[in-house]
Scaffold this motif. Structure first.
Motif, short mmCIF file in Angstrom:
data_model
loop_
_atom_site.label_atom_id
_atom_site.label_comp_id
_atom_site.label_asym_id
_atom_site.label_seq_id
_atom_site.Cartn_x
_atom_site.Cartn_y
_atom_site.Cartn_z
N ASN A 432 72.85 41.00 61.42
CA ASN A 432 74.96 41.09 60.93
C ASN A 432 75.70 40.03 60.66
O ASN A 432 76.89 39.27 60.92
N ASN A 433 74.72 39.24 59.47
CA ASN A 433 75.76 38.30 59.17
C ASN A 433 75.96 38.60 58.23
O ASN A 433 74.59 38.84 56.81
N ILE A 434 77.48 39.15 57.36
CA ILE A 434 78.13 39.29 55.72
C ILE A 434 77.18 38.32 55.00
O ILE A 434 76.89 39.07 54.62
N SER A 435 78.03 36.70 55.02
CA SER A 435 77.07 35.97 54.73
C SER A 435 75.81 36.38 53.17
O SER A 435 75.95 36.39 52.78
N GLY A 436 75.17 35.87 54.81
CA GLY A 436 72.70 36.48 54.45
C GLY A 436 73.20 37.86 53.86
O GLY A 436 72.28 38.02 52.98
N ALA A 437 73.63 38.59 55.00
CA ALA A 437 73.64 40.17 53.92
C ALA A 437 73.79 40.42 52.33
O ALA A 437 72.97 41.08 51.74
N ALA A 438 75.38 39.55 52.63
CA ALA A 438 75.26 39.81 51.12
C ALA A 438 74.56 39.01 49.91
O ALA A 438 74.52 39.62 49.18
N LYS A 439 73.96 37.39 50.56
CA LYS A 439 72.88 37.07 49.71
C LYS A 439 72.08 38.24 49.06
O LYS A 439 71.02 37.66 47.73
N LEU A 440 71.47 38.10 50.32
CA LEU A 440 69.91 38.97 50.62
C LEU A 440 70.76 40.58 49.56
O LEU A 440 69.29 40.72 48.51
N LEU A 441 71.29 41.05 49.47
CA LEU A 441 71.76 42.44 48.41
C LEU A 441 72.37 41.81 47.23
O LEU A 441 72.26 42.79 46.04
N GLY A 442 72.89 40.54 46.57
CA GLY A 442 73.14 39.98 45.63
C GLY A 442 74.14 40.63 44.93
O GLY A 442 74.81 40.70 44.06
N ILE A 443 74.96 40.15 46.46
CA ILE A 443 76.56 40.26 45.67
C ILE A 443 77.75 40.19 46.23
O ILE A 443 77.16 38.93 47.85
N SER A 444 78.84 39.76 46.18
CA SER A 444 80.00 39.16 47.21
C SER A 444 80.04 39.34 48.35
O SER A 444 79.84 40.83 49.03
N ARG A 445 80.38 38.99 49.56
CA ARG A 445 81.60 38.42 51.11
C ARG A 445 82.10 40.24 50.27
O ARG A 445 82.34 41.37 51.99
N PRO A 446 83.26 40.34 49.83
CA PRO A 446 83.87 40.90 49.98
C PRO A 446 83.52 42.48 49.09
O PRO A 446 83.66 43.27 50.00
N THR A 447 82.58 42.29 48.62
CA THR A 447 81.85 44.00 47.70
C THR A 447 81.36 44.60 48.91
O THR A 447 81.40 45.44 49.61
N LEU A 448 80.44 43.32 50.40
CA LEU A 448 79.74 43.84 51.22
C LEU A 448 80.87 44.71 52.19
O LEU A 448 80.92 45.73 52.54
N TYR A 449 82.05 44.58 52.13
CA TYR A 449 82.83 44.38 53.18
C TYR A 449 83.98 45.88 53.15
O TYR A 449 83.93 46.58 53.64
N ASP A 450 83.57 45.70 51.37
CA ASP A 450 84.30 47.25 51.04
C ASP A 450 82.51 48.28 51.02
O ASP A 450 83.26 49.30 51.58
N LEU A 451 81.81 48.34 51.25
CA LEU A 451 80.58 49.13 50.89
C LEU A 451 80.26 49.70 52.46
O LEU A 451 80.52 50.23 53.23
N LEU A 452 80.60 48.31 54.03
CA LEU A 452 80.50 48.77 54.99
C LEU A 452 81.44 49.96 55.58
O LEU A 452 81.04 51.01 56.32
N LYS A 453 83.33 49.59 54.97
CA LYS A 453 83.81 50.16 55.05
C LYS A 453 83.61 51.46 54.45
O LYS A 453 84.09 53.03 55.02
N GLN A 454 83.01 51.61 53.17
CA GLN A 454 82.80 53.15 52.31
C GLN A 454 81.81 53.72 53.36
O GLN A 454 82.25 55.29 53.56
N TYR A 455 80.86 53.15 53.99
CA TYR A 455 79.78 54.10 54.19
C TYR A 455 80.34 53.96 56.09
O TYR A 455 79.31 54.28 56.54
N HIS A 456 81.34 53.41 56.52
CA HIS A 456 81.48 53.68 57.90
C HIS A 456 80.03 52.88 58.17
O HIS A 456 79.69 53.76 59.99
N LEU A 457 79.66 52.06 58.49
CA LEU A 457 78.57 51.32 58.72
C LEU A 457 79.88 50.35 59.47
O LEU A 457 80.41 49.44 59.01
N GLN A 458 78.93 49.15 60.29
CA GLN A 458 79.36 49.18 61.54
C GLN A 458 79.47 47.79 61.27
O GLN A 458 78.07 47.64 61.18
N THR A 459 80.06 46.21 61.80
CA THR A 459 80.23 45.11 61.05
C THR A 459 78.73 44.25 62.15
O THR A 459 79.62 44.91 63.08
#
Length: 459
Positions: A432-459
């Motif tokens: 559940n490390n946002i920075s690490g997960a964003a790096k694995l996914l190849g996206i920015s932290r703000p983009t990952l936050y937006d996706l987590l909110k969009q898909y109702h996934l818990q941080t």
């Protein structure tokens, strides 16, 4: 009727043009779309994703029969299982209703159509669909990973749904059938049924029907009196009797031989047993939970499992997903097993290396949780360094199986499924490390936050 795009969508599948017009303008508060045959219905389903469908079974090219209507029902539910399909027919109404409900239809009404009555059914279907959607969102929001039902670990919505079902049925004194492949945790779920039931203070008695020779299984289940056979030196209660006031778990129930199935059925009907060699009945109050990895439908068809016994045992059926169907759970469980086995067997091991995590995430785990547990136990014992590596796991080579076996209803839905899976896996891999997960996914932290909110996934 308004065309407001924000309104819930109602799909009417009807080949009578006059009735089409009548139904189209009868509903306020919905966006109504029309289809006159199966291809048009599936096209509308993909384009509009309606929450509710009214379906006339008499569709061309079989307007006087029901075959095309049932084929349409099957295809709708295969593509979008949460759709509430309300079926209509004037052909053999009772038989058609039973068949439709068995196939998964939400409700049934008989022609000629009563608009007011149908309107009430449609409104109720939309209400149920909305409640189920809210429940799914709540499950997704709570899927950050952790224990469900006490000892069962999961971060996957598929397993959370099973847990929710177990919690609901545990309090009802009905028999439960757990269906799932070997190694999926059927006994843990059976214990959860017992622990969350009013019988929790009673005994949980388990017996593996496949592990006991056929000639001994009856004695194990029903017990025996002293002298009933050679070696019966004392009266011995069976497993059924031992579960008095508690729960009896029949694992691999599909392996019970036919003659013993008859005796078990009699107990389920009368709740009285008779020990081998006994002459008087013994009343037993116990709840039955059973499990199998076998196809009991096929066994009933070829006469190897009694249909009447199946319906006594399967008042509630719970299907358990394989580990491959639980995205993110393999890594979550692997971390748990590694910590446990390191503490018990090899304190030098401090965790799983990145290559091990990647290998665990990619492997399809045909042996499910049991295979994962066994491989992690071996890996912890054999590891030379402080971290378990991919080589220590000794996994068979080859790519992972296809991630999604189901057909997406459209491109948007397919992308959402893929996004959810990738995000859950990345979050699990990085704890559940946002920075690490964003790096694995190849996206920015703000983009990952937006996706987590969009898909109702818990941080």
């Amino acid at each position: 009727m308004t065309e407001n795009a924000e309104l819930p969508v109602l799909l009417i599948v009807e080949d009578d043009e006059g009735l089409q017009r009548q139904l189209k303008w009868a509903y306020e508060g919905y966006r109504v779309v029309i289809a006159g045959d199966r291809p048009a219905a599936i096209e509308m389903l993909r384009a509009h994703e309606p929450a509710v469908v009214t379906l006339d079974l008499g569709l061309p090219p079989d307007p006087d029969g029901t075959a095309e209507g049932f084929a349409t029902l099957r295809e709708i539910l295969a593509l979008k299982p949460d759709t509430k399909v309300i079926v209509a027919s004037g052909h053999g109404a009772r038989e058609s209703a039973l068949t439709a409900i068995a196939l998964g239809a939400y409700d049934f009404y008989r022609k000629p159509v009563d608009i007011d009555e149908l309107g009430l059914i449609v409104a109720r279907a939309f209400h149920v669909h909305a409640l189920e959607r809210e429940n799914r969102l709540m499950e997704q929001q709570g899927s950050g990973g952790g224990a469900v039902l006490g000892s069962i670990l999961s971060a996957a919505p598929e397993m959370l749904k099973v847990a929710r079902t177990i919690e609901r049925v545990a309090g009802a004194d009905v028999s439960v059938m757990l269906l799932g492949a070997s190694g999926t945790g059927k006994e843990l779920l059976a214990r959860a049924v017992h622990d969350k039931s009013p019988r929790a203070k009673g005994e949980f008695v388990a017996i593996n029907c496949a592990a006991i020779p056929e000639n001994l299984l009856e004695a194990e289940l029903f017990g025996y009196e002293r002298g009933a056979f050679t070696g019966a030196v004392k009266t011995t209660p069976g497993k059924i009797e031992q579960a008095q006031g508690g729960t009896l778990f029949l694992d691999e129930v599909g392996d019970i031989p036919l003659p013993l199935q008859v005796k078990l059925l009699r107990f389920l009907q009368e709740r009285v047993i008779e020990r081998i060699g006994g002459r008087s009945g013994i009343a037993v109050d116990t709840r039955i939970v059973c499990a199998t990895h076998q196809d009991l439908d096929a066994m009933q068809a070829d006469g190897r499992f009694r249909e009447d016994l199946y319906y006594r045992l399967a008042e509630i059926v719970v299907k358990i997903p394989s580990l491959a169907e639980r995205p993110g759970d393999a890594v979550l469980l692997a971390r748990h097993f590694t910590t446990r086995f390191a503490r018990e067997l090899n304190p030098r091991v401090g965790g799983l290396g990145p290559d091990a995590l990647a290998a665990i995430d990619a492997y399809p785990w045909p042996g499910n949780v049991r295979e994962l547990e066994n491989r992690l136990k071996r890996a912890v014992i054999m590891a030379d360094g402080k971290m378990v590596g991919a080589a220590d796991l000794d996994l068979p080579g080859g790519p992972a199986s296809e991630e999604e076996s189901s057909i997406a209803i459209n491109l948007r839905a397919a992308r959402e499924v893929a996004d959810r899976r990738a995000i859950r896996q990345a979050m699990t891999r990085t704890e559940n490390n946002i920075s690490g997960a964003a790096k694995l996914l190849g996206i920015s932290r703000p983009t990952l936050y937006d996706l987590l909110k969009q898909y109702h996934l818990q941080t």
